[in-house]
Design an enzyme around this catalytic site. Structure first.
Site, PDB file in Angstrom:
ATOM      1  N   HIS A  37      49.685 -46.680  10.631  1.00 41.35           N
ATOM      2  CA  HIS A  37      48.303 -46.322  10.286  1.00 41.35           C
ATOM      3  C   HIS A  37      48.215 -45.933   8.805  1.00 41.35           C
ATOM      4  O   HIS A  37      47.274 -46.294   8.109  1.00 41.35           O
ATOM      5  CB  HIS A  37      47.837 -45.125  11.115  1.00 41.35           C
ATOM      6  CG  HIS A  37      47.863 -45.330  12.595  1.00 41.35           C
ATOM      7  ND1 HIS A  37      48.811 -44.765  13.405  1.00 41.35           N
ATOM      8  CD2 HIS A  37      47.055 -46.032  13.419  1.00 41.35           C
ATOM      9  CE1 HIS A  37      48.588 -45.098  14.669  1.00 41.35           C
ATOM     10  NE2 HIS A  37      47.532 -45.883  14.712  1.00 41.35           N
ATOM     11  N   LYS A 184      56.351 -49.698  14.729  1.00 43.00           N
ATOM     12  CA  LYS A 184      55.832 -48.352  14.976  1.00 43.00           C
ATOM     13  C   LYS A 184      54.608 -48.434  15.871  1.00 43.00           C
ATOM     14  O   LYS A 184      53.769 -49.335  15.709  1.00 43.00           O
ATOM     15  CB  LYS A 184      55.466 -47.679  13.654  1.00 43.00           C
ATOM     16  CG  LYS A 184      56.690 -47.204  12.899  1.00 43.00           C
ATOM     17  CD  LYS A 184      56.323 -46.445  11.648  1.00 43.00           C
ATOM     18  CE  LYS A 184      57.554 -46.065  10.853  1.00 43.00           C
ATOM     19  NZ  LYS A 184      58.157 -44.805  11.296  1.00 43.00           N
TER      20      LYS A 184
HETATM   21  P1  AMP Z   1      45.639 -47.899  17.106  1.00 44.23           P
HETATM   22  O1  AMP Z   1      45.544 -46.456  16.727  1.00 44.23           O
HETATM   23  O2  AMP Z   1      46.872 -48.234  17.892  1.00 44.23           O
HETATM   24  O3  AMP Z   1      44.369 -48.429  17.710  1.00 44.23           O
HETATM   25  O4  AMP Z   1      45.831 -48.686  15.738  1.00 44.23           O
HETATM   26  C1  AMP Z   1      44.897 -48.554  14.689  1.00 44.23           C
HETATM   27  C2  AMP Z   1      45.212 -49.572  13.629  1.00 44.23           C
HETATM   28  O5  AMP Z   1      46.529 -49.356  13.135  1.00 44.23           O
HETATM   29  C3  AMP Z   1      45.176 -51.027  14.152  1.00 44.23           C
HETATM   30  O6  AMP Z   1      44.575 -51.845  13.179  1.00 44.23           O
HETATM   31  C4  AMP Z   1      46.638 -51.338  14.334  1.00 44.23           C
HETATM   32  O7  AMP Z   1      46.925 -52.718  14.235  1.00 44.23           O
HETATM   33  C5  AMP Z   1      47.255 -50.579  13.181  1.00 44.23           C
HETATM   34  N1  AMP Z   1      48.676 -50.344  13.438  1.00 44.23           N
HETATM   35  C6  AMP Z   1      49.231 -49.755  14.518  1.00 44.23           C
HETATM   36  N2  AMP Z   1      50.581 -49.781  14.445  1.00 44.23           N
HETATM   37  C7  AMP Z   1      50.885 -50.424  13.286  1.00 44.23           C
HETATM   38  C8  AMP Z   1      52.108 -50.781  12.641  1.00 44.23           C
HETATM   39  N3  AMP Z   1      53.292 -50.492  13.179  1.00 44.23           N
HETATM   40  N4  AMP Z   1      52.038 -51.440  11.467  1.00 44.23           N
HETATM   41  C9  AMP Z   1      50.825 -51.749  10.914  1.00 44.23           C
HETATM   42  N5  AMP Z   1      49.641 -51.440  11.470  1.00 44.23           N
HETATM   43  C10 AMP Z   1      49.669 -50.790  12.632  1.00 44.23           C
END
Ligand code: AMP
Length: 281
Positions: A37, A184
């Protein structure tokens, strides 16, 4: 940095920024933030004058048997990470602020959601599209930042923005990994020690796939078979899918070439993890 809970407070702040001619970047998240994030927030800080991060565990994108209730939350740690990374505003609404009792409007998509995660999570992308649409209308950003970690989501959002003529630039950001390779994810916290080790089979298989593509494998069937066999060497792993699709249409690809997304979802114990790579030129 301010933390606000209401749509009105976000609107007032963004209006003020826009009247001063400042550009606005937006990073939607479900919280329990990690370096993945953070990389999105960093990118937004680099590219925009002001940055809004939303933290909202969106009930609409969880199926009835999924982990809505157990999804990890830690607003204090999230706020610290946002502030340290240079975000200007955190929007942390409660469910009632986002979905009133009479709520009955949805954004749905016919294509792009049939394969990959859409198969096992049939209502997921309707929930994602609806909440992202709402958040876009609330924040009205110039740019929004999404991770390639959720590659199908990135493709779906890009299509929604194109189809519905939204005036927002979608920026895709690379996958951030642990030192040992595991992508991650907030859901990695569900893994016990044994499962955490077993989960490495995902990234190892992604790296194997990339190596095979580099070595010249063009047939998607052959690539996916070899990746599948590799995952099956891990006793704790249960494959949901391993697929090669077009990044634009999320339809199955027979040949490996530029913009083919090779993606997988694998259960490690009860935890469903995803990983992927996109074939470059
Ligand atoms: P989430 O909180 O899981 O809904 O993720 C929020 C944003 O963070 C989304 O756009 C995800 O794709 C991005 N995200 C989550 N994990 C990663 C990661 N390991 N690397 C890059 N972006 C991430």
């Amino acid at each position: 940095m301010e933390i606000v809970n209401t749509v009105k407070a976000v609107r007032n702040q963004v209006k003020e920024w826009k009247m001063s001619g400042l550009s606005v970047g937006f990073v939607p998240t479900m919280g329990f933030l990690h370096e993945g994030h953070q990389s999105l927030i960093q990118r937004a800080v680099e590219e925009c004058d002001r940055v809004v991060v939303s933290i909202f565990v969106n009930p609409m994108q969880f199926g009835p048997a999924e982990d809505l209730d157990s999804y990890p939350r830690d607003l204090a740690a999230d706020a610290k990470l946002c502030e340290e990374t240079g975000a200007n505003l955190v929007f942390h609404p409660d469910v009632e602020e986002m979905y009133t009792d009479s709520f009955c409007s949805f954004v749905d998509m016919n294509g792009l959601t049939k394969e990959l995660c859409g198969k096992t999570r049939p209502i997921h992308f309707r929930g994602v599209c609806t909440v992202v649409n709402k958040l876009f209308n609330i924040v009205t950003p110039d740019k929004a930042f999404f991770g390639q970690k959720d590659a199908q989501q990135l493709a779906v959002i890009r299509r929604m923005v194109k189809d519905l003529n939204m005036d927002i630039q979608i920026v895709g950001c690379p996958i951030v990994r642990e030192a040992d390779g595991l992508a991650k994810s907030s859901r990695n916290t569900y893994l016990n020690e044994k499962e955490r080790k077993a989960a490495l089979i995902l990234s190892k298989t992604i790296f194997l796939g990339q190596k095979l593509v580099k070595a010249g494998v063009k047939d998607a069937g052959e690539l996916l078979r070899k990746m599948t066999v590799n995952i099956e060497t891990e006793p704790l792993a249960k494959i949901d899918y391993v697929q090669a699709v077009s990044m634009e249409t999320i339809e199955n690809a027979a040949q490996i070439g530029p913009d083919v997304l090779v993606a997988m979802a694998v259960y490690i114990g009860k935890t469903r993890l995803i990983d992927n790579f996109i074939v470059e030129e």
